[in-house]
Design a protein around this motif. Structure first.
Motif, short mmCIF file in Angstrom:
data_model
loop_
_atom_site.label_atom_id
_atom_site.label_comp_id
_atom_site.label_asym_id
_atom_site.label_seq_id
_atom_site.Cartn_x
_atom_site.Cartn_y
_atom_site.Cartn_z
N LEU A 1 94.85 47.76 43.13
CA LEU A 1 94.29 47.73 44.26
C LEU A 1 92.77 47.65 44.66
N ASN A 2 92.08 48.29 43.84
CA ASN A 2 90.65 48.34 44.02
C ASN A 2 89.70 48.60 42.87
N GLY A 3 90.23 49.20 41.79
CA GLY A 3 89.26 49.42 40.68
C GLY A 3 88.03 50.09 41.05
N ALA A 4 86.88 50.05 40.44
CA ALA A 4 85.77 50.67 40.77
C ALA A 4 84.94 49.63 41.81
N ARG A 5 85.64 48.70 42.34
CA ARG A 5 84.88 48.26 43.33
C ARG A 5 84.67 48.80 44.50
N GLY A 6 84.16 48.36 45.55
CA GLY A 6 83.89 48.99 46.72
C GLY A 6 83.32 48.38 47.76
N ALA A 7 82.56 48.62 48.95
CA ALA A 7 81.92 47.91 50.01
C ALA A 7 81.43 46.92 49.60
N VAL A 8 80.31 46.91 48.57
CA VAL A 8 79.47 45.77 48.09
C VAL A 8 80.25 44.91 47.71
N ASP A 9 81.73 44.89 47.43
CA ASP A 9 82.40 43.70 47.11
C ASP A 9 82.99 43.10 48.24
N GLY A 10 82.94 43.68 49.48
CA GLY A 10 83.36 42.98 50.52
C GLY A 10 84.42 43.82 51.21
N GLY A 11 84.48 43.67 52.48
CA GLY A 11 85.59 44.32 53.32
C GLY A 11 87.13 44.16 53.03
N VAL A 12 87.47 43.28 52.21
CA VAL A 12 88.81 43.42 51.75
C VAL A 12 89.18 44.18 50.72
N VAL A 13 88.50 44.78 49.89
CA VAL A 13 88.75 45.96 49.00
C VAL A 13 89.06 47.21 49.60
N ILE B 1 101.86 49.90 40.90
CA ILE B 1 100.69 50.10 41.70
C ILE B 1 99.89 51.01 40.61
N HIS B 2 98.42 50.34 40.68
CA HIS B 2 97.29 51.23 39.85
C HIS B 2 96.22 51.28 40.97
N VAL B 3 95.78 52.34 41.15
CA VAL B 3 94.78 52.50 42.12
C VAL B 3 93.58 53.57 41.58
N HIS B 4 92.36 53.49 41.96
CA HIS B 4 91.33 54.25 41.93
C HIS B 4 91.06 55.02 43.14
N PRO B 5 91.47 56.42 43.19
CA PRO B 5 91.00 57.09 44.43
C PRO B 5 89.62 57.32 44.62
N LYS B 6 89.31 57.39 45.82
CA LYS B 6 87.75 57.18 46.22
C LYS B 6 87.35 58.37 46.74
N SER B 7 86.04 58.83 46.49
CA SER B 7 85.27 59.85 47.17
C SER B 7 84.94 59.35 48.78
N GLU C 1 90.96 44.73 41.60
CA GLU C 1 90.18 45.37 40.52
C GLU C 1 90.01 44.27 39.75
N ASP C 2 90.95 43.37 39.24
CA ASP C 2 90.72 42.34 38.10
C ASP C 2 89.99 40.95 38.69
N THR C 3 90.30 40.79 39.99
CA THR C 3 89.58 39.33 40.53
C THR C 3 89.61 39.33 41.87
N LEU C 4 88.27 38.70 42.54
CA LEU C 4 88.19 38.53 43.82
C LEU C 4 88.38 37.14 44.28
N PHE C 5 88.95 36.55 43.43
CA PHE C 5 89.12 34.86 43.51
C PHE C 5 90.76 34.52 43.23
#
Length: 242
Positions: free
Chosen positions: A6-18, A40-46, A210-214
């Motif tokens: 779902l998200n990986g290490a990505r966050g707000a800098v990668d866009g609101g879709v993450v 499902i594989h997910v990275h819980p976020k602080s 997580e793997d691709t934005l495209f």
């Protein structure tokens, strides 16, 4: 099995879709499962958007997702979440809510100890074997190699022209006596070529933000569900599932 990451290490800098918050992750998970994802594989976020092994954050994330879907849910234990191996083990021991499985990157310090702790707690282990690392060699002699849930063959080559070759090389390195299922996936520019190879080889795979934005045509993906749907259509999995 088609896993959505779902998200990986990505966050707000990668866009609101993450998706970052538990609620956003739950929405994304429900949409992806409706599109055909079965794991499902997910990275819980602080609260500040960083990957974390915090038992409080993990519990909230799992509760939100499980309220919306009934498929297995896994999390990361990447060293970046807790650089000291001993601290990472203690974090896993402190979890009050357990995921169905968790990925452990075998090239990272403390991988064996983290994996053993997860197994002791009844959590399935996805052995993350990254291309370009010593992960495959270490896994080949690991006493845990036959006890993991599956092997994640993770191709880190982002070049679409060479990612398939890198994937085949990694799979060759993984030809040991572990006897566990292999999930093959790539990342960034290599995500779609490696996913296509997984389809041809009959291996399970994953896709997600997580793997691709495209999308394969180079257009920006609008959500995880769109990526899952595209993967299913490309390889005829949609017809096989119907």
């Amino acid at each position: 099995m088609v896993q959505v990451c779902l998200n990986g290490a990505r966050g707000a800098v990668d866009g609101g879709v993450v998706p970052v918050s538990p609620e956003a992750l739950a929405d994304a998970a429900a949409e992806a499962v409706a599109a055909g994802a079965t794991d499902i594989h997910v990275h819980p976020k602080s609260p500040c958007g960083q990957d974390t092994l915090s038992p409080r954050v993990l519990a909230a994330t799992l509760a939100a997702i499980r309220a919306r879907v009934s498929v297995p849910v896994g999390v990361t234990t990447g060293a970046w979440t807790e650089p000291e191996p001993e601290a990472r083990v203690l974090r896993v021991r402190s979890w009050t809510s357990l995921p169905d499985h968790a990925s452990v990157n075998w090239h990272e310090p403390g991988a064996e100890e983290v994996a053993a702790t997860l197994l002791d707690r009844g959590v399935g282990v996805e052995a993350g074997i990254w291309s370009g690392t010593e992960g495959a060699a270490r896994f080949a002699v690991s006493p845990l190699r036959t006890k993991v849930l599956r092997v994640l063959a993770e191709v880190t080559d982002p070049d679409p022209n060479t990612a398939e070759e890198s994937a085949r090389s990694l799979l060759s390195d993984l030809a040991t006596d572990h006897g566990r299922p292999v999930l093959l996936h790539g990342e960034n520019g290599g995500a779609w070529p490696v996913l296509r190879l997984a389809g041809r080889l009959g291996l399970t795979t994953r896709i997600g933000l997580e793997d691709t934005l495209f999308l394969p045509d180079g257009e920006r993906a609008l959500c995880n569900a769109q990526l899952v749907a595209e993967a299913l259509v490309q390889y005829g999995w949609a017809q096989r599932l119907s």
